[in-house]
Design an enzyme around this catalytic site. Structure first.
Site, PDB file in Angstrom:
ATOM      1  N   LYS A 194     -29.119  29.880  63.993  1.00 59.50           N
ATOM      2  CA  LYS A 194     -29.571  28.766  63.137  1.00 59.50           C
ATOM      3  C   LYS A 194     -29.521  27.436  63.887  1.00 59.50           C
ATOM      4  O   LYS A 194     -30.466  26.677  63.855  1.00 59.50           O
ATOM      5  CB  LYS A 194     -28.659  28.615  61.903  1.00 59.50           C
ATOM      6  CG  LYS A 194     -28.596  29.789  60.987  1.00 59.50           C
ATOM      7  CD  LYS A 194     -27.775  29.459  59.742  1.00 59.50           C
ATOM      8  CE  LYS A 194     -26.317  29.092  60.001  1.00 59.50           C
ATOM      9  NZ  LYS A 194     -25.484  30.164  60.545  1.00 59.50           N
ATOM     10  N   ARG A 239     -23.745  27.170  51.723  1.00 61.99           N
ATOM     11  CA  ARG A 239     -23.203  28.463  52.120  1.00 61.99           C
ATOM     12  C   ARG A 239     -22.679  29.234  50.916  1.00 61.99           C
ATOM     13  O   ARG A 239     -22.200  30.350  51.075  1.00 61.99           O
ATOM     14  CB  ARG A 239     -22.042  28.236  53.080  1.00 61.99           C
ATOM     15  CG  ARG A 239     -22.321  28.651  54.524  1.00 61.99           C
ATOM     16  CD  ARG A 239     -21.074  28.312  55.300  1.00 61.99           C
ATOM     17  NE  ARG A 239     -20.931  28.909  56.567  1.00 61.99           N
ATOM     18  CZ  ARG A 239     -21.208  28.328  57.732  1.00 61.99           C
ATOM     19  NH1 ARG A 239     -21.776  27.156  57.753  1.00 61.99           N
ATOM     20  NH2 ARG A 239     -20.933  28.932  58.851  1.00 61.99           N
ATOM     21  N   ARG A 290     -20.781  32.542  73.381  1.00 58.61           N
ATOM     22  CA  ARG A 290     -21.050  31.175  72.929  1.00 58.61           C
ATOM     23  C   ARG A 290     -20.001  30.206  73.491  1.00 58.61           C
ATOM     24  O   ARG A 290     -18.828  30.531  73.572  1.00 58.61           O
ATOM     25  CB  ARG A 290     -21.023  31.148  71.402  1.00 58.61           C
ATOM     26  CG  ARG A 290     -21.540  29.852  70.850  1.00 58.61           C
ATOM     27  CD  ARG A 290     -22.162  30.037  69.525  1.00 58.61           C
ATOM     28  NE  ARG A 290     -21.168  30.154  68.466  1.00 58.61           N
ATOM     29  CZ  ARG A 290     -21.479  30.037  67.185  1.00 58.61           C
ATOM     30  NH1 ARG A 290     -22.732  29.837  66.836  1.00 58.61           N
ATOM     31  NH2 ARG A 290     -20.571  30.156  66.265  1.00 58.61           N
ATOM     32  N   ARG A 337     -15.697  36.239  59.437  1.00 61.30           N
ATOM     33  CA  ARG A 337     -16.764  35.304  59.062  1.00 61.30           C
ATOM     34  C   ARG A 337     -17.998  36.071  58.582  1.00 61.30           C
ATOM     35  O   ARG A 337     -18.690  35.634  57.665  1.00 61.30           O
ATOM     36  CB  ARG A 337     -17.118  34.406  60.250  1.00 61.30           C
ATOM     37  CG  ARG A 337     -15.970  33.471  60.616  1.00 61.30           C
ATOM     38  CD  ARG A 337     -16.210  32.782  61.934  1.00 61.30           C
ATOM     39  NE  ARG A 337     -17.291  31.830  61.882  1.00 61.30           N
ATOM     40  CZ  ARG A 337     -17.949  31.381  62.950  1.00 61.30           C
ATOM     41  NH1 ARG A 337     -17.653  31.832  64.143  1.00 61.30           N
ATOM     42  NH2 ARG A 337     -18.902  30.511  62.822  1.00 61.30           N
ATOM     43  N   ARG A 396     -15.039  28.475  70.974  1.00 67.54           N
ATOM     44  CA  ARG A 396     -14.545  28.049  69.654  1.00 67.54           C
ATOM     45  C   ARG A 396     -13.487  29.042  69.177  1.00 67.54           C
ATOM     46  O   ARG A 396     -13.697  30.243  69.273  1.00 67.54           O
ATOM     47  CB  ARG A 396     -15.701  28.041  68.649  1.00 67.54           C
ATOM     48  CG  ARG A 396     -16.453  26.750  68.612  1.00 67.54           C
ATOM     49  CD  ARG A 396     -17.731  26.849  67.828  1.00 67.54           C
ATOM     50  NE  ARG A 396     -17.591  27.421  66.489  1.00 67.54           N
ATOM     51  CZ  ARG A 396     -18.585  27.464  65.598  1.00 67.54           C
ATOM     52  NH1 ARG A 396     -19.764  26.975  65.909  1.00 67.54           N
ATOM     53  NH2 ARG A 396     -18.406  28.006  64.420  1.00 67.54           N
TER      54      ARG A 396
HETATM   55  P1  AMP Z   1     -20.637  26.834  61.603  1.00 66.79           P
HETATM   56  O1  AMP Z   1     -20.573  25.927  62.774  1.00 66.79           O
HETATM   57  O2  AMP Z   1     -21.806  26.571  60.704  1.00 66.79           O
HETATM   58  O3  AMP Z   1     -20.525  28.289  61.988  1.00 66.79           O
HETATM   59  O4  AMP Z   1     -19.337  26.517  60.711  1.00 66.79           O
HETATM   60  C1  AMP Z   1     -18.036  26.702  61.217  1.00 66.79           C
HETATM   61  C2  AMP Z   1     -17.024  26.705  60.086  1.00 66.79           C
HETATM   62  O5  AMP Z   1     -17.074  25.445  59.386  1.00 66.79           O
HETATM   63  C3  AMP Z   1     -17.213  27.742  59.026  1.00 66.79           C
HETATM   64  O6  AMP Z   1     -16.694  29.009  59.379  1.00 66.79           O
HETATM   65  C4  AMP Z   1     -16.466  27.115  57.854  1.00 66.79           C
HETATM   66  O7  AMP Z   1     -15.063  27.209  58.028  1.00 66.79           O
HETATM   67  C5  AMP Z   1     -16.835  25.632  58.007  1.00 66.79           C
HETATM   68  N1  AMP Z   1     -18.095  25.324  57.283  1.00 66.79           N
HETATM   69  C6  AMP Z   1     -19.284  24.909  57.818  1.00 66.79           C
HETATM   70  N2  AMP Z   1     -20.211  24.733  56.867  1.00 66.79           N
HETATM   71  C7  AMP Z   1     -19.618  25.056  55.694  1.00 66.79           C
HETATM   72  C8  AMP Z   1     -20.061  25.093  54.347  1.00 66.79           C
HETATM   73  N3  AMP Z   1     -21.313  24.766  54.006  1.00 66.79           N
HETATM   74  N4  AMP Z   1     -19.163  25.478  53.399  1.00 66.79           N
HETATM   75  C9  AMP Z   1     -17.887  25.802  53.705  1.00 66.79           C
HETATM   76  N5  AMP Z   1     -17.408  25.809  54.967  1.00 66.79           N
HETATM   77  C10 AMP Z   1     -18.257  25.429  55.960  1.00 66.79           C
END
Ligand code: AMP
Length: 212
Positions: free
Chosen positions: A13, A88, A123, A167, A156
């Site tokens: 994404k 999400r 990554r 996740r 990360r």
């Molecule tokens: P991402 O970089 O999008 O994979 O997000 C990393 C982490 O940030 C996720 O695993 C969640 O812990 C938190 N996070 C990001 N976006 C959201 C969201 N819309 N709702 C809840 N937690 C989020």
């Protein structure tokens, strides 16, 4: 133009959102990136969010909805934006709707779990500015160093394989129902994101044009 990119963690994404952001001249809003910046800055929100993030859980809806409300009110979002990683959950999608924000399209990038687990191990992220790379599909110009700010690249904590499995399970139980939510509204467009970055971009473009 308002587009939502939906998909499992590691589906691509963020990479596709960046490409479309440049192409259409609109910002990508990534809640994950906003939260990681808050963690680096040590803000109260960042401190509260870190424990959820590190174990692969979602940050509570009210926290994320407030972050996105503030971000979307900024002037650069006036002509549109791409949402990467938000909403999400169904309550987050409902909150977006209550803000009066109706997406033009919701693009689901579908990638099988085993491909995702393999991908995530490569990554890398810049510890200073948050730019993202991949050791094979999007390598930095100098190994281990950020192209944008030259800081060291790191893995990360939530890309650890055990956390990735958690996740993915959160994605299937909590985020995937959004496909049905947006399908009912006639906004869902699905493409498979298993090929190269360029091939996926072509598929996304074709899907968006067909949907326009
Ligand atoms: P991402 O970089 O999008 O994979 O997000 C990393 C982490 O940030 C996720 O695993 C969640 O812990 C938190 N996070 C990001 N976006 C959201 C969201 N819309 N709702 C809840 N937690 C989020």
């Amino acid at each position: 133009m308002k587009i939502i990119f939906l998909g499992a963690p590691g589906a691509g994404k963020g990479t596709q959102a960046e490409i479309f952001s440049e192409r259409y001249g609109i910002p990508t809003i990534s809640t994950g990136a906003i939260i990681r910046q808050a963690v680096r800055d040590g803000t109260p929100t960042g401190l509260a969010a870190k424990s959820y993030m590190d174990r692969g859980a979602l940050v509570p809806d009210d926290v994320v909805v407030e972050l996105i409300r503030e971000r979307l009110a900024e002037p650069d979002c006036r002509n549109g934006f791409i949402l990467d990683g938000f909403p999400r959950t169904v309550p987050q999608a409902e909150a977006l709707d209550r803000m009066g924000i109706r997406p033009d399209a919701v693009l689901s990038l579908d990638v099988p779990d085993d491909v995702i687990v393999a991908r995530m191990s490569g990554r890398r992220v810049c510890g200073a500015c948050g730019a993202t790379y991949h050791v094979t599909s999007k390598p930095p110009r100098v190994e281990g160093k950020c192209d944008k700010c030259c800081a060291d690249l790191t893995v990360r904590p939530d890309d650890d394989p055990a956390v990735v499995l958690d996740r993915l399970s959160v994605y299937h139980s909590t985020t995937e129902p959004l496909k049905g939510f947006y399908e009912k509204l006639g906004l869902l467009v699905s493409v498979t994101g298993q090929d190269t970055v360029e091939a996926t971009t072509e598929l996304v473009l074709a899907a968006l044009e067909a949907n326009a």
